[in-house]
Design a protein around this motif. Sequence first.
Motif, PDB file in Angstrom:
ATOM      1  N   GLU A 249       0.830  -1.205   0.000  1.00  0.00           N
ATOM      2  CA  GLU A 249       0.000   0.000   0.000  1.00  0.00           C
ATOM      3  C   GLU A 249       0.864   1.254   0.000  1.00  0.00           C
ATOM      4  OE1 GLU A 249      -2.461  -0.645   3.386  1.00  0.00           O
ATOM      5  OE2 GLU A 249      -3.970  -1.799   2.269  1.00  0.00           O
ATOM      6  N   LYS A 250       2.015   1.180   0.665  1.00  0.00           N
ATOM      7  CA  LYS A 250       2.957   2.303   0.647  1.00  0.00           C
ATOM      8  C   LYS A 250       3.463   2.538  -0.770  1.00  0.00           C
ATOM      9  CE  LYS A 250       5.471   5.342   2.974  1.00  0.00           C
ATOM     10  NZ  LYS A 250       4.873   6.416   3.802  1.00  0.00           N
ATOM     11  N   ALA A 251       3.748   1.461  -1.472  1.00  0.00           N
ATOM     12  CA  ALA A 251       4.223   1.570  -2.852  1.00  0.00           C
ATOM     13  C   ALA A 251       3.138   2.136  -3.762  1.00  0.00           C
ATOM     14  CB  ALA A 251       4.677   0.200  -3.359  1.00  0.00           C
ATOM     15  N   VAL A 252       1.909   1.710  -3.555  1.00  0.00           N
ATOM     16  CA  VAL A 252       0.788   2.223  -4.350  1.00  0.00           C
ATOM     17  C   VAL A 252       0.628   3.719  -4.123  1.00  0.00           C
ATOM     18  CG1 VAL A 252      -1.721   2.179  -4.610  1.00  0.00           C
ATOM     19  CG2 VAL A 252      -0.449   0.025  -4.449  1.00  0.00           C
ATOM     20  N   GLU A 253       0.699   4.139  -2.864  1.00  0.00           N
ATOM     21  CA  GLU A 253       0.584   5.558  -2.533  1.00  0.00           C
ATOM     22  C   GLU A 253       1.696   6.369  -3.194  1.00  0.00           C
ATOM     23  OE1 GLU A 253       0.961   8.388   1.467  1.00  0.00           O
ATOM     24  OE2 GLU A 253       0.674   6.224   1.667  1.00  0.00           O
ATOM     25  N   PHE A 254       2.918   5.855  -3.158  1.00  0.00           N
ATOM     26  CA  PHE A 254       4.056   6.534  -3.774  1.00  0.00           C
ATOM     27  C   PHE A 254       3.856   6.679  -5.282  1.00  0.00           C
ATOM     28  CE2 PHE A 254       8.090   5.940  -6.086  1.00  0.00           C
ATOM     29  CZ  PHE A 254       8.767   7.086  -5.706  1.00  0.00           C
ATOM     30  N   CYS A 255       3.401   5.616  -5.931  1.00  0.00           N
ATOM     31  CA  CYS A 255       3.203   5.652  -7.379  1.00  0.00           C
ATOM     32  C   CYS A 255       2.126   6.649  -7.769  1.00  0.00           C
ATOM     33  CB  CYS A 255       2.862   4.257  -7.895  1.00  0.00           C
ATOM     34  SG  CYS A 255       4.241   3.088  -7.841  1.00  0.00           S
ATOM     35  N   LYS A 256       1.082   6.740  -6.973  1.00  0.00           N
ATOM     36  CA  LYS A 256       0.029   7.712  -7.243  1.00  0.00           C
ATOM     37  C   LYS A 256       0.576   9.132  -7.118  1.00  0.00           C
ATOM     38  CE  LYS A 256      -4.001   4.952  -5.899  1.00  0.00           C
ATOM     39  NZ  LYS A 256      -5.134   4.821  -4.939  1.00  0.00           N
ATOM     40  N   GLU A 257       1.409   9.352  -6.091  1.00  0.00           N
ATOM     41  CA  GLU A 257       1.999  10.682  -5.910  1.00  0.00           C
ATOM     42  C   GLU A 257       2.907  11.049  -7.072  1.00  0.00           C
ATOM     43  OE1 GLU A 257       4.006  10.351  -2.195  1.00  0.00           O
ATOM     44  OE2 GLU A 257       2.186  10.577  -0.976  1.00  0.00           O
ATOM     45  N   GLN A 258       3.548  10.049  -7.673  1.00  0.00           N
ATOM     46  CA  GLN A 258       4.438  10.289  -8.803  1.00  0.00           C
ATOM     47  C   GLN A 258       3.680  10.400 -10.123  1.00  0.00           C
ATOM     48  OE1 GLN A 258       7.850  10.754  -8.624  1.00  0.00           O
ATOM     49  NE2 GLN A 258       7.526  10.743  -6.405  1.00  0.00           N
ATOM     50  N   GLY A 259       2.373  10.186 -10.074  1.00  0.00           N
ATOM     51  CA  GLY A 259       1.576  10.259 -11.291  1.00  0.00           C
ATOM     52  C   GLY A 259       1.733   9.059 -12.197  1.00  0.00           C
ATOM     53  N   LEU A 260       2.155   7.940 -11.639  1.00  0.00           N
ATOM     54  CA  LEU A 260       2.334   6.729 -12.436  1.00  0.00           C
ATOM     55  C   LEU A 260       0.991   6.061 -12.679  1.00  0.00           C
ATOM     56  CD1 LEU A 260       5.507   5.311 -10.640  1.00  0.00           C
ATOM     57  CD2 LEU A 260       5.361   6.903 -12.553  1.00  0.00           C
ATOM     58  N   SER A 261       0.860   5.400 -13.794  1.00  0.00           N
ATOM     59  CA  SER A 261      -0.430   4.856 -14.200  1.00  0.00           C
ATOM     60  C   SER A 261      -0.715   3.474 -13.635  1.00  0.00           C
ATOM     61  CB  SER A 261      -0.514   4.793 -15.731  1.00  0.00           C
ATOM     62  OG  SER A 261       0.493   3.925 -16.250  1.00  0.00           O
ATOM     63  N   ARG A 262       0.310   2.744 -13.230  1.00  0.00           N
ATOM     64  CA  ARG A 262       0.099   1.388 -12.728  1.00  0.00           C
ATOM     65  C   ARG A 262       1.291   0.935 -11.896  1.00  0.00           C
ATOM     66  NH1 ARG A 262      -0.377  -1.297 -18.460  1.00  0.00           N
ATOM     67  NH2 ARG A 262      -1.103   0.806 -18.871  1.00  0.00           N
TER      68      ARG A 262
END
Length: 250
Positions: A186-199
Motif C-alpha cells: 500500500e505504501k508503494a501504491v501511494e508513492f506511485c500515485k503521488e508520482q503520477g504513475l499509471s500502474r
Amino acid sequence: MVQKNNVQCSIRPYRASDRDPVISLFRFGILEHVYPAFFKAMCHKDHVGIALSISMAGYVLGGSSYCMALLFGGAWAALVYYCCHEIYDSYLSRKLDMEMADIQGSFLDNPVNNFWVAEAEIDGQIKVAGLLAVVGMKCGPMNDMNDGWNGGAVDVASLEGSAGEVFKLVVSFPLRRKGIGTQLTEKAVEFCKEQGLSRLVIETTSAQVAAIALFRKLGFIQTSSHSSTHANRWISKLARINVLRMEKFL
C-alpha cells in the motif's frame, strides 16, 4: 479491512545502517523459493515420468538393483534441483552486484524510485521485518520494461504513461501473514500515485504462491506469463519456472 492479527510496524525509507539486515533479508527472500520450485517441478507429470523411466533403467542396468534405481532417480532429481537453485542463485548474485550494491544510489537518489523497510518487534527487539523497493519505468513492450527475471532493460527517460515496478517485496518469516506485506504494498501504491504513475507492476515466479495470493488480494491482475529467465534456456525448461506479470491500475 484491517486483519485482527496484524502487527504494529513502522514503515520508513531505507537508511545506510539498515544495510546488513536488509541484505540478509533480501538474500533469504530469494533463496527460500528454491525448494518450493524444486518440489513443484518434480511433481510435474513429465518429470515424474522421466524419473520413473530413469529409475527403471538404473534397475535394469544394475542387474535388478534397487540401489542403482535409487541412484539413477536421485541423479535426475539432483539435476532438477540444480536448475531451480541456479535460477534463483544467479538472480540473487546479479541483483547483489547491481542495484543492491548501492541502495542509496539505485533507489533513494532517483526521484522515481524508492526503497522502504518495515520495522517491527522480533524476539523482543525492534528489527527490520520487511522491505519493498519500487523502480519507475516507461511503459513499453514487456521484454523492454525491466531488468528482472526476463533480463529486459529499464527505461525511465520519460514518465509519460509510466509505471512503477516492485523490485522486491520480502517479509521476515516469523511475521508473515500479519499485514506487513500489505502495508508495504500500500505504501508503494501511494508513492506511485503521488508520482503520477499509471500502474504498479510486479514480476514474480510461479513458485511464490503466497506472494501471488497477496497481490491478487490487493487488486493485481495477471497480464502475462512466460518461461524465459536470465538463465540458460535448458535450465529454465528443466526447472519449469514460469514468470508471472501482475499489474494494478492506479
